[in-house]
Design a protein around this motif. Structure first.
Motif, short mmCIF file in Angstrom:
data_model
loop_
_atom_site.label_atom_id
_atom_site.label_comp_id
_atom_site.label_asym_id
_atom_site.label_seq_id
_atom_site.Cartn_x
_atom_site.Cartn_y
_atom_site.Cartn_z
N CYS A 175 0.85 -1.19 0.00
CA CYS A 175 0.00 0.00 0.00
C CYS A 175 0.89 1.23 0.00
O CYS A 175 2.08 1.15 0.32
CB CYS A 175 -0.88 0.02 1.25
N ARG A 183 0.50 3.69 2.08
CA ARG A 183 0.75 3.93 3.51
C ARG A 183 -0.12 2.97 4.29
O ARG A 183 -1.19 2.59 3.83
CB ARG A 183 0.35 5.38 3.83
N TYR A 212 -5.96 1.43 11.25
CA TYR A 212 -6.91 0.41 11.73
C TYR A 212 -6.68 -0.94 11.05
O TYR A 212 -7.35 -1.92 11.36
CB TYR A 212 -8.35 0.86 11.44
N PHE A 241 -4.74 -6.20 7.88
CA PHE A 241 -4.50 -7.08 6.73
C PHE A 241 -2.99 -7.25 6.53
O PHE A 241 -2.19 -6.49 7.06
CB PHE A 241 -5.08 -6.48 5.44
N THR A 247 -3.03 -2.99 -1.96
CA THR A 247 -3.62 -2.12 -2.99
C THR A 247 -3.19 -2.61 -4.36
O THR A 247 -2.19 -2.13 -4.91
CB THR A 247 -3.19 -0.65 -2.76
N ARG A 306 -6.70 7.78 5.95
CA ARG A 306 -6.66 7.40 4.54
C ARG A 306 -5.82 8.40 3.74
O ARG A 306 -5.67 9.55 4.14
CB ARG A 306 -8.09 7.36 3.96
S1 SF4 Z 1 -6.91 -0.61 4.87
FE1 SF4 Z 1 -6.51 -1.09 2.73
S2 SF4 Z 1 -5.38 0.71 1.97
FE2 SF4 Z 1 -5.25 0.79 4.21
S3 SF4 Z 1 -3.34 -0.31 4.71
FE3 SF4 Z 1 -5.01 -1.81 4.83
S4 SF4 Z 1 -5.03 -2.77 2.80
FE4 SF4 Z 1 -3.86 -0.84 2.60
#
Ligand code: SF4
Length: 388
Positions: A29, A31, A35, A38, A81, A151
């Motif tokens: 990603c 950044r 929260y 993943f 991403t 975000r």
């Molecule tokens: S929520 Fe989505 S965009 Fe943000 S770090 Fe996790 S995978 Fe990446």
């Protein structure tokens, strides 16, 4: 469907294999969101797109002997991403997948995209590469909420990304979140209505939860009270139902004919190959069901040549099946349970009876479905199916 014979413990007899999907994980990603739990990693410079695509195809090759003669019905390129990868890389990936495993005609190919990483030309490139469905991680259309979530994009950028996705694809999902720091019921409603107003045929609405190993776990923001979050969930179901969206899974809403076939295959306990860092999968054979999982860290995964398969013990199968199928508000048929697990339906008789007595499921001769209470208290319901 023929009755299933359970020859001896540990030996199943599946009379037909389920649909086969492919999950591709792209773990980077721009950044890391505070929260997010993943398997996603902040990119540090240029991404190794060519090497990673080659490794993904090697992963697939390592799994091929387990699925000879089968066809792929869906592909999901998730992350991370994936829209950080160039359309040429996605083209090389999908061409390589097709050369190794046939696709069913009309197969669904989803790619996850995040605002801030996409524009119209990139979406057209993904479409030309064979992607048929885009899932945009919008999360909110409110600048203050997006800042609170850390975000990389604002509301205007989110709208531009959705418009660009819709210009290239008719099958688009938006991911939205609710229960955000400082969010009121009216603010959550405005977000859902903004999502509907974009014209997308599919929306996913997830409640923000604080997970271990995240920034929010160590520095928790102030979240709306439990009751307010429950009200938001009810409101979302009402608003989307009023606009003709079918609530077909805990968090998923679709216009007719637009359910996500890939995710439905998970929820109906279908098979899926997982390729990429941390990806895992499930494969059925006539006499057993196995799982596999690749190394989580991208650097370790790049060095890994083979993946271990672990057989799921038959006593674990009822819980594993229910973990997925009870997310479907319309439930599942008794035939599906038998077809997917290779177990007789009587193996869950006692657990179902207990669930019925608690008002968590309802059933007729052929179908089991979670009640509204069962949907709200899903964890309590699932515990009834844990192996002794
Ligand atoms: S929520 Fe989505 S965009 Fe943000 S770090 Fe996790 S995978 Fe990446």
């Amino acid at each position: 469907m023929d009755p299933v014979v359970l020859e001896k413990p540990g030996t199943l007899r599946l009379h037909a294999l389920p649909p086969l999907s492919l999950y591709v994980h792209i773990p980077w990603c721009v950044r890391k969101c505070p929260y997010c739990d993943f398997n996603s990693h902040e990119r540090g410079g240029a991404l190794p797109e060519r090497d990673y695509v080659a490794k993904l195809l090697n992963d697939l090759e390592a799994l091929l002997p387990s699925v000879w003669g089968r066809r792929l019905s869906t592909v999901f390129i998730g992350g991370g991403t994936p829209s950080l990868f160039a359309p040429e890389s996605i083209d090389a990936l999908l061409s390589g997948v097709r050369a190794r495993l046939p696709f069913e005609p009309g197969g669904e190919v989803t790619l996850e995209a995040n605002p801030g990483t996409v524009e119209a030309g990139r979406f057209r490139g993904f479409r030309d590469a064979g992607v048929t469905r885009i899932s945009v991680g919008v999360q909110s259309f409110d600048d203050a909420m997006l800042r609170a979530l850390g975000r990389i994009h604002g509301a205007a950028e989110a709208r531009r990304a959705v418009d660009a996705a819709l210009a290239a694809f008719d099958n688009v999902n938006l991911d939205l979140m609710y229960g955000l720091p400082g969010q009121s019921l009216a603010m959550a409603r405005a977000d859902i209505e903004a999502g509907v107003a974009t014209g997308v045929p599919h929306l996913s609405a997830y409640q923000l939860t604080i997970e271990p190993n995240t920034v929010f776990f160590n520095l928790p923001p102030r979240l709306p009270e439990h009751d307010l979050c429950a009200d938001m969930q009810v409101m979302i179901e009402e608003v989307l139902g009023g606009h003709g969206f079918e609530h077909y899974e805990t968090s998923a809403f679709a216009r007719p004919g637009r359910r996500c076939r890939h995710n439905l295959n998970y929820w109906e306990f279908g098979d899926y190959l997982g390729v990429g860092a941390g990806a895992h999968g499930k494969i059925s054979f006539p006499d057993r069901i196995t799982r596999h999982e690749w190394a989580k860290q991208p650097a370790s995964h790049m060095k890994e040549q083979a993946v271990a398969h672990r057989e799921i013990a038959p006593r674990e199968l009822p819980f594993e099946f229910m973990l997925n199928a009870l997310r479907l508000p319309y439930g599942f048929s008794t035939d599906l349970f038998t077809a997917r697990t290779g177990l007789p339906f009587s193996s869950v008789g006692n657990s179902l009876k207990a669930a019925e007595e608690k008002g968590l499921v309802e059933r007729d001769v052929r179908r089991i479905r979670p009640t509204l209470k069962g949907q709200r208290f899903l964890n309590e319901l699932l515990q009834l199916f844990l192996p002794a």
